[in-house]
Motif scaffolding. Structure first.
Motif, mmCIF file in Angstrom:
data_model
loop_
_atom_site.group_PDB
_atom_site.id
_atom_site.type_symbol
_atom_site.label_atom_id
_atom_site.label_comp_id
_atom_site.label_asym_id
_atom_site.label_seq_id
_atom_site.Cartn_x
_atom_site.Cartn_y
_atom_site.Cartn_z
ATOM 1 N N ILE A 109 0.836 -1.207 0.000
ATOM 2 C CA ILE A 109 0.000 0.000 0.000
ATOM 3 C C ILE A 109 0.871 1.258 0.000
ATOM 4 O O ILE A 109 0.612 2.225 -0.733
ATOM 5 C CB ILE A 109 -0.961 0.001 1.216
ATOM 6 N N PHE A 110 1.921 1.260 0.849
ATOM 7 C CA PHE A 110 2.847 2.401 0.894
ATOM 8 C C PHE A 110 3.473 2.641 -0.484
ATOM 9 O O PHE A 110 3.538 3.780 -0.963
ATOM 10 C CB PHE A 110 3.956 2.161 1.922
ATOM 11 N N TRP A 111 3.954 1.583 -1.106
ATOM 12 C CA TRP A 111 4.597 1.692 -2.418
ATOM 13 C C TRP A 111 3.615 2.220 -3.470
ATOM 14 O O TRP A 111 3.944 3.127 -4.243
ATOM 15 C CB TRP A 111 5.151 0.337 -2.842
ATOM 16 N N GLU A 112 2.423 1.658 -3.493
ATOM 17 C CA GLU A 112 1.412 2.077 -4.460
ATOM 18 C C GLU A 112 1.027 3.538 -4.238
ATOM 19 O O GLU A 112 0.812 4.292 -5.204
ATOM 20 C CB GLU A 112 0.179 1.173 -4.332
ATOM 21 N N ALA A 113 0.945 3.949 -2.965
ATOM 22 C CA ALA A 113 0.575 5.334 -2.652
ATOM 23 C C ALA A 113 1.624 6.311 -3.178
ATOM 24 O O ALA A 113 1.289 7.369 -3.734
ATOM 25 C CB ALA A 113 0.408 5.502 -1.146
ATOM 26 N N ILE A 114 2.905 5.949 -3.000
ATOM 27 C CA ILE A 114 3.990 6.808 -3.500
ATOM 28 C C ILE A 114 3.907 6.948 -5.021
ATOM 29 O O ILE A 114 4.041 8.047 -5.572
ATOM 30 C CB ILE A 114 5.366 6.243 -3.090
ATOM 31 N N GLN A 115 3.662 5.810 -5.701
ATOM 32 C CA GLN A 115 3.552 5.834 -7.163
ATOM 33 C C GLN A 115 2.408 6.727 -7.622
ATOM 34 O O GLN A 115 2.516 7.463 -8.594
ATOM 35 C CB GLN A 115 3.351 4.406 -7.694
ATOM 36 N N ARG A 116 1.295 6.671 -6.904
ATOM 37 C CA ARG A 116 0.122 7.460 -7.306
ATOM 38 C C ARG A 116 0.291 8.944 -6.997
ATOM 39 O O ARG A 116 -0.296 9.776 -7.675
ATOM 40 C CB ARG A 116 -1.128 6.911 -6.623
ATOM 41 N N LEU A 117 1.056 9.243 -5.943
ATOM 42 C CA LEU A 117 1.331 10.658 -5.662
ATOM 43 C C LEU A 117 2.246 11.251 -6.727
ATOM 44 O O LEU A 117 2.115 12.419 -7.111
ATOM 45 C CB LEU A 117 1.957 10.801 -4.266
ATOM 46 N N LEU A 118 3.197 10.430 -7.214
ATOM 47 C CA LEU A 118 4.110 10.885 -8.260
ATOM 48 C C LEU A 118 3.421 10.937 -9.625
ATOM 49 O O LEU A 118 3.708 11.804 -10.450
ATOM 50 C CB LEU A 118 5.339 9.960 -8.328
ATOM 51 N N ALA A 176 -12.606 8.940 0.247
ATOM 52 C CA ALA A 176 -11.874 9.415 -0.929
ATOM 53 C C ALA A 176 -12.810 9.630 -2.121
ATOM 54 O O ALA A 176 -12.685 10.623 -2.859
ATOM 55 C CB ALA A 176 -10.783 8.412 -1.295
ATOM 56 N N SER A 177 -13.768 8.705 -2.307
ATOM 57 C CA SER A 177 -14.688 8.826 -3.441
ATOM 58 C C SER A 177 -15.559 10.081 -3.320
ATOM 59 O O SER A 177 -15.811 10.766 -4.314
ATOM 60 C CB SER A 177 -15.575 7.581 -3.546
ATOM 61 N N LEU A 178 -16.001 10.389 -2.095
ATOM 62 C CA LEU A 178 -16.817 11.588 -1.883
ATOM 63 C C LEU A 178 -16.013 12.854 -2.165
ATOM 64 O O LEU A 178 -16.514 13.797 -2.803
ATOM 65 C CB LEU A 178 -17.353 11.615 -0.444
ATOM 66 N N ILE A 179 -14.743 12.864 -1.689
ATOM 67 C CA ILE A 179 -13.888 14.037 -1.935
ATOM 68 C C ILE A 179 -13.594 14.200 -3.424
ATOM 69 O O ILE A 179 -13.599 15.305 -3.966
ATOM 70 C CB ILE A 179 -12.581 13.917 -1.126
ATOM 71 N N ILE A 180 -13.375 13.062 -4.105
ATOM 72 C CA ILE A 180 -13.105 13.107 -5.549
ATOM 73 C C ILE A 180 -14.331 13.614 -6.302
ATOM 74 O O ILE A 180 -14.228 14.420 -7.238
ATOM 75 C CB ILE A 180 -12.682 11.713 -6.055
ATOM 76 N N ILE A 181 -15.523 13.125 -5.883
ATOM 77 C CA ILE A 181 -16.762 13.560 -6.537
ATOM 78 C C ILE A 181 -16.981 15.063 -6.332
ATOM 79 O O ILE A 181 -17.356 15.786 -7.267
ATOM 80 C CB ILE A 181 -17.970 12.764 -5.991
ATOM 81 N N TRP A 182 -16.741 15.551 -5.119
ATOM 82 C CA TRP A 182 -17.016 16.952 -4.792
ATOM 83 C C TRP A 182 -15.931 17.918 -5.281
ATOM 84 O O TRP A 182 -16.234 19.045 -5.659
ATOM 85 C CB TRP A 182 -17.180 17.120 -3.283
ATOM 86 N N THR A 183 -14.660 17.463 -5.228
ATOM 87 C CA THR A 183 -13.561 18.390 -5.545
ATOM 88 C C THR A 183 -12.711 17.968 -6.727
ATOM 89 O O THR A 183 -11.991 18.790 -7.301
ATOM 90 C CB THR A 183 -12.633 18.555 -4.331
ATOM 91 N N GLY A 184 -12.728 16.675 -7.075
ATOM 92 C CA GLY A 184 -11.868 16.190 -8.147
ATOM 93 C C GLY A 184 -10.409 16.058 -7.747
ATOM 94 O O GLY A 184 -9.530 15.865 -8.606
ATOM 95 N N TRP A 185 -10.122 16.119 -6.416
ATOM 96 C CA TRP A 185 -8.733 16.051 -5.934
ATOM 97 C C TRP A 185 -8.302 14.596 -5.778
ATOM 98 O O TRP A 185 -8.616 13.935 -4.784
ATOM 99 C CB TRP A 185 -8.615 16.807 -4.608
ATOM 100 N N MET A 186 -7.537 14.073 -6.732
ATOM 101 C CA MET A 186 -7.155 12.662 -6.760
ATOM 102 C C MET A 186 -6.160 12.239 -5.665
ATOM 103 O O MET A 186 -6.197 11.098 -5.215
ATOM 104 C CB MET A 186 -6.576 12.306 -8.145
ATOM 105 N N PRO A 187 -5.232 13.097 -5.213
ATOM 106 C CA PRO A 187 -4.243 12.649 -4.207
ATOM 107 C C PRO A 187 -4.846 12.167 -2.887
ATOM 108 O O PRO A 187 -4.155 11.491 -2.109
ATOM 109 C CB PRO A 187 -3.393 13.910 -3.979
ATOM 110 N N ILE A 188 -6.132 12.467 -2.646
ATOM 111 C CA ILE A 188 -6.735 12.010 -1.389
ATOM 112 C C ILE A 188 -6.759 10.491 -1.299
ATOM 113 O O ILE A 188 -6.680 9.909 -0.206
ATOM 114 C CB ILE A 188 -8.185 12.580 -1.251
ATOM 115 N N ASP A 189 -6.840 9.818 -2.446
ATOM 116 C CA ASP A 189 -6.887 8.350 -2.461
ATOM 117 C C ASP A 189 -5.609 7.736 -1.879
ATOM 118 O O ASP A 189 -5.675 6.949 -0.922
ATOM 119 C CB ASP A 189 -7.134 7.876 -3.902
ATOM 120 N N PRO A 190 -4.405 8.063 -2.388
ATOM 121 C CA PRO A 190 -3.189 7.489 -1.784
ATOM 122 C C PRO A 190 -2.922 7.996 -0.371
ATOM 123 O O PRO A 190 -2.364 7.253 0.454
ATOM 124 C CB PRO A 190 -2.081 7.922 -2.749
#
Length: 294
Positions: A109-118, A176-190
């Protein structure tokens, strides 16, 4: 002449609580496996990497739950001439392996989160919301089934921790899905994934530490050899020396001890042995003790 005191209460086929725990593990595995398949379908249809990644997490949990279920099935087998303690210890080994897999999951999860932030990944918030909501309900049901059983059993605790990790993951995905729906801010997921991974690591360490302690023949938590020697020497009439004290656990529910007691000349050795065993049971929770009196 030596006087050996043994109290064997091993029942063929395991303990009374095992069938209930075994059933709970089977139900949790069924719920997890069914939702894992649904999540794969949802991920493929939506093209969501987040959902497919979580399905991979669920696959690991499903495998761990099946291992825990198999451990209970195996533990029900009676002891034989090769394995005089039976197969109970396998459930501790399963808990240890499950704890280690939690470390692997958290690391992934840590590794995947770093990849998604980058390199941010586009997530379909609407579909993610519904899948996360269903996953939350499924995980709540599985967690309820597991935690209403024998909570002290390490194997059940390890399985419950896997499900708890999924439950937290569902809550994080929902947020994360609610924040993405409301703001479109993808980094909240990782970001929320890292928080879940940290909680998983803390719980995993507790399971690995306790199961490893049992596998290394460590003494039960409430058993302090120094205190035992002092208590028996001071409170049991006729005891002049206590030595060769060893304590371990077949499982966390089956603590055992052996020790040697030197009694005064002319004292009733049977009475000394009975009093030693009584104190070991009442004061130190030692139901099974082998006491040699000389």
């Amino acid at each position: 002449m030596h006087d050996h005191g043994h109290e064997h209460e091993h029942r063929p086929g395991g303990h009374d609580h095992i069938p209930k725990n075994e059933r709970a593990i089977a139900i949790a595995a069924g719920l997890t496996g069914a939702f894992m398949l649904a999540e794969v379908v949802g991920g493929v249809i939506s093209g969501s990497l987040a959902l497919l990644a979580d399905a991979g997490h669920m696959l690991t949990d499903f495998a761990s739950l099946m291992l825990a279920w198999f451990a209970f099935r195996l533990a029900r087998r009676p002891a034989d001439w090769k394995r005089t303690y039976g197969y109970d210890r396998f459930s501790v080994l399963a808990a240890f392996v499950n704890g280690l897999t939690l470390f692997v999951i958290a690391g992934w999860i840590f590794w995947e989160a770093i990849q998604r932030l980058l390199d941010p990944v586009e997530v379909l918030g609407g579909l993610m919301l519904w899948v996360a909501l269903i996953g939350l309900l499924v995980n709540i049901a599985a967690f309820y089934v597991l935690t209403r059983g024998e909570s002290e059993n390490l194997n059940v605790r390890a399985a419950a921790l896997h499900v708890a990790g999924d439950l937290l993951g569902s809550v994080a995905a929902l947020a994360a899905s609610l924040i993405i729906i409301w703001t479109g801010w993808m980094p909240i997921d990782p970001i929320l994934s890292v928080l879940v991974a940290a909680i998983i690591l803390r719980s995993a360490w507790a399971v690995v530490r306790e199961s490893g302690h049992i596998l290394l023949e460590g003494a039960p938590r409430e058993f302090d050899r120094r205190e035992v020697v002092q208590t028996l020497g001071e409170e049991v009439e006729g005891v002049t020396e206590v030595s060769h004290v060893h304590a371990w656990q077949v499982t966390q529910e089956r603590p055992m001890a052996t020790l040697e007691v030197v009694a005064e000349a002319g004292s009733d050795k049977d009475a000394v042995r009975r009093e030693v065993k009584r104190l070991l049971k009442e004061r130190f929770g030692m139901d099974h003790a082998t006491v040699e009196v000389r």
